[in-house]
Enzyme design. Structure first.
Site, PDB file in Angstrom:
ATOM      1  N   SER B  68       0.809  -1.218   0.000  1.00 34.61           N
ATOM      2  CA  SER B  68       0.000   0.000   0.000  1.00 34.61           C
ATOM      3  C   SER B  68       0.847   1.275   0.000  1.00 34.61           C
ATOM      4  O   SER B  68       0.345   2.344  -0.265  1.00 34.61           O
ATOM      5  CB  SER B  68      -0.958   0.001   1.194  1.00 34.61           C
ATOM      6  OG  SER B  68      -0.247   0.271   2.380  1.00 34.61           O
ATOM      7  N   LYS B 105       0.934   4.678   6.799  1.00 35.13           N
ATOM      8  CA  LYS B 105       0.259   5.488   5.777  1.00 35.13           C
ATOM      9  C   LYS B 105       0.806   6.906   5.829  1.00 35.13           C
ATOM     10  O   LYS B 105       1.474   7.283   6.785  1.00 35.13           O
ATOM     11  CB  LYS B 105      -1.263   5.556   6.050  1.00 35.13           C
ATOM     12  CG  LYS B 105      -2.014   4.226   5.972  1.00 35.13           C
ATOM     13  CD  LYS B 105      -2.193   3.720   4.555  1.00 35.13           C
ATOM     14  CE  LYS B 105      -2.819   2.343   4.506  1.00 35.13           C
ATOM     15  NZ  LYS B 105      -1.962   1.252   4.922  1.00 35.13           N
TER      16      LYS B 105
END
Lengths: 422, 148
Positions: B68, B105
């Site tokens: 990701s 993230k």
């Protein structure tokens, strides 16, 4: 203005360490078990609230824990030790004067002239959580004994959210001391508390108000110091160099009962190896090794038997080879084949810095050589993992290995066990 | 390290221990002739720990799983160095906890103060953090190590 003493205590430390890395147990009750997964030795707040008691054997509380969807951990000392040294290390950001009191407690010397004590304490608490993930409570007062009492209070339900209680020059001190039982005062042992109770001294406040000459007669100077500390007079200084080691112990209960001499020998030499590594890590050498073995505390067969013996030498050494010889000759002296053993251990004592090792009258060359070999072995094992190079007589953890079926990863000390993030 | 303490009225006056100072070792011998021209360029060894880690006691290593964050240069299995002492701001790559999950993230905070966790991979959608979420920023990723 005299300095203030703060006692910082990590809340439910072992359980909190597990929570730093395991997000799934953030809100669940957690318990941590003793070696061999026997008893509960640490509980999260939630576990305390559902009624799990300290020291409870696992089998007694297991169904309670399952009913509340609690998480059970074997103790992970690599993790707790590392997290503890991080917390202690970071405390130096707030004051240079820190006494590490235990794995999860430290005394700090704070200067009320320089800071608002309340603001400082809150900032320490907030930053500690941010930097390490460990929640802490802080009690502040004029002395160590009072700081300890303040800290206990700070953990009570009404203050838990805040986590700080500042009793430094506070009118709250009197009512709180009146509400503190004598046996809950730091430094008053069981026997002293009985003596005080017999004299109708039941609370910390009463001890503080009693004539000091009387306390001195009753409890000697040790007790008198506690009474003075309760009055706000510093008698117990901060001991900043308490990390000096006087002895190194490695002992464990076996996962099962052992009678066989070969296995006991294996286990004892394994403990010795671990203790030696630790000793050399601190650049120390030992003058003596104590060996002890013991039958099961709860089910001794055929009778309780826990002998110990010590081998001491004129020359300190840091060589496994030599210490192994000492250990085995000692073990042979105490081993009796008629008993079933549950535990063994060794203590290295008479520790001295190993750069000052005495030159030996005989055989010095052989010894110096061993000293170098040991250093090399440690270096290799540090790089490539525990027991990459070991003595032939030492088996890797075998049948006597601890039962630790629920241990979490060594998140901070092993590359292969890091926290995984997605 | 030696520590000298004196007790006066039960107080302690610690004397700050003297830290050992490392003095660079000059290799060429002193001689009457010309000094070695290299002596002017003594430098210490390159130390990755020193270079990458500013706050050792508050720095943790974690491992990335999944792709990701691939466009931020974080490959699956990369080791991430996380400094919990540095304050995080919008645009930082962070380790965050949402409920039971730990993730890596990019932190994005818009003008209204709304918080987003943005994956760096077009195949994934940003996570909007609303006030009812059990959310915590764990630390700032200061470096990622991909093995080749």
């Amino acid at each position: 203005m005299q300095n203030a003493i703060a006692l910082l205590d990590c809340n439910n430390f072992y359980a909190s360490c597990e929570r730093v890395f395991d997000a799934s147990v953030k809100r669940k009750p957690i318990v941590v078990l003793s070696n061999n997964d026997g008893c509960v030795i640490a509980r999260s707040q939630e576990a305390k609230e559902i009624g799990v008691t300290m020291g409870a054997p696992l089998f007694k509380v297991e169904s309670l824990l399952t009913d509340h969807d609690a998480e059970i951990f074997s103790s992970n000392y690599a993790l707790y030790g590392d997290m503890s040294s991080r917390v202690m290390n970071l405390l130096h950001n707030f004051t240079p004067k820190v006494e590490i009191y235990s794995i999860d407690e430290a005394f700090l010397n704070l200067e009320p002239r320089k800071h608002s004590l309340d603001n400082l304490a809150h900032s320490i608490r907030e930053k500690m959580y941010q930097w390490t993930g460990i929640p802490v409570s802080i009690g502040i007062a004029e002395t160590k004994v009072l700081a300890k009492i303040a800290n206990r209070r700070a953990k009570r339900e009404e203050l838990r959210e805040k986590g700080v209680l500042n009793l430094y020059r506070s009118p709250q001190t009197e009512p709180i001391l009146k509400d503190t039982l004598i046996q809950d005062v730091w430094g008053i042992g069981y026997r002293s508390s009985l003596k005080l109770k017999a004299n109708n001294i039941l609370t910390a406040w009463q001890l503080r108000e009693t004539d000091n000459r009387f306390i001195r007669r009753l409890l000697t100077v040790v007790g008198a110091r506690i009474a003075l500390e309760l009055r706000g007079i510093k008698c117990l200084p901060l001991e900043q160099s308490s990390m000096k080691k006087h002895s190194i112990t490695c002992s464990r209960s076996f996962g099962q009962i052992i009678t066989n001499y070969g296995l006991i020998k294996e286990a004892t030499l394994y403990f010795l190896t671990r203790a030696c590594e630790k000793m050399r890590h601190h650049n120390l050498a030992a003058n003596a090794v104590t060996v002890f073995i013991s039958t099961d505390r709860f089910r001794p067969v055929p009778a309780p038997y826990s002998p110990s013996a010590t081998y001491s030498s004129t020359y300190p050494t840091d060589s496994n080879q030599e210490l192994q010889e000492w250990t085995l000759s000692t073990l042979e002296r105490i081993y009796n084949k008629d008993y079933e053993y549950r535990k063994a251990g060794i203590i290295l004592s008479g520790l001295v810095p190993n750069e000052q090792l005495t030159k030996r009258m005989f055989d010095d060359e052989r010894f110096q050589q061993q000293h170098k070999v040991m250093k090399a072995i440690d270096e290799i094992n540090r790089k490539f993992g525990k027991d990459t190079v070991r003595f032939g007589s030492v088996k890797i953890e075998g049948r006597w290995k601890m039962k630790q079926t629920r241990k979490s990863q060594s998140y901070t000390t092993n590359w292969n066990e890091l926290l995984i993030v997605r | 390290m030696q520590e000298i303490r004196s007790f006066v009225n039960g107080r302690v006056f610690p004397v700050t221990p003297i830290e050992p100072t490392l003095i660079p070792f000059v290799l060429s011998q002193v001689s009457a002739g010309f000094p070695s021209p290299a002596d002017d360029y003594i430098e210490s060894e390159i130390d990755l720990n020193k270079e990458l880690i500013r706050h050792p006691a508050a720095t943790f290593c974690v491992r990335a799983a999944g792709d990701s964050m691939i466009d931020a240069g974080i490959k699956p299995n990369a080791t991430l160095i996380v400094d919990r002492m540095i304050e995080t701001k919008s645009g930082d790559i962070v380790i965050a906890r949402i409920g039971d999950e730990m993730c890596v993230k990019e932190l994005f905070i818009d003008d209204e103060g709304k918080i987003f966790l943005v994956p760096k991979n077009v195949n994934y959608k940003p996570i909007i953090i609303d006030e009812n979420m059990d959310f915590e920023i764990w630390g700032k990723v200061i470096c990622s190590i991909n093995k080749h």
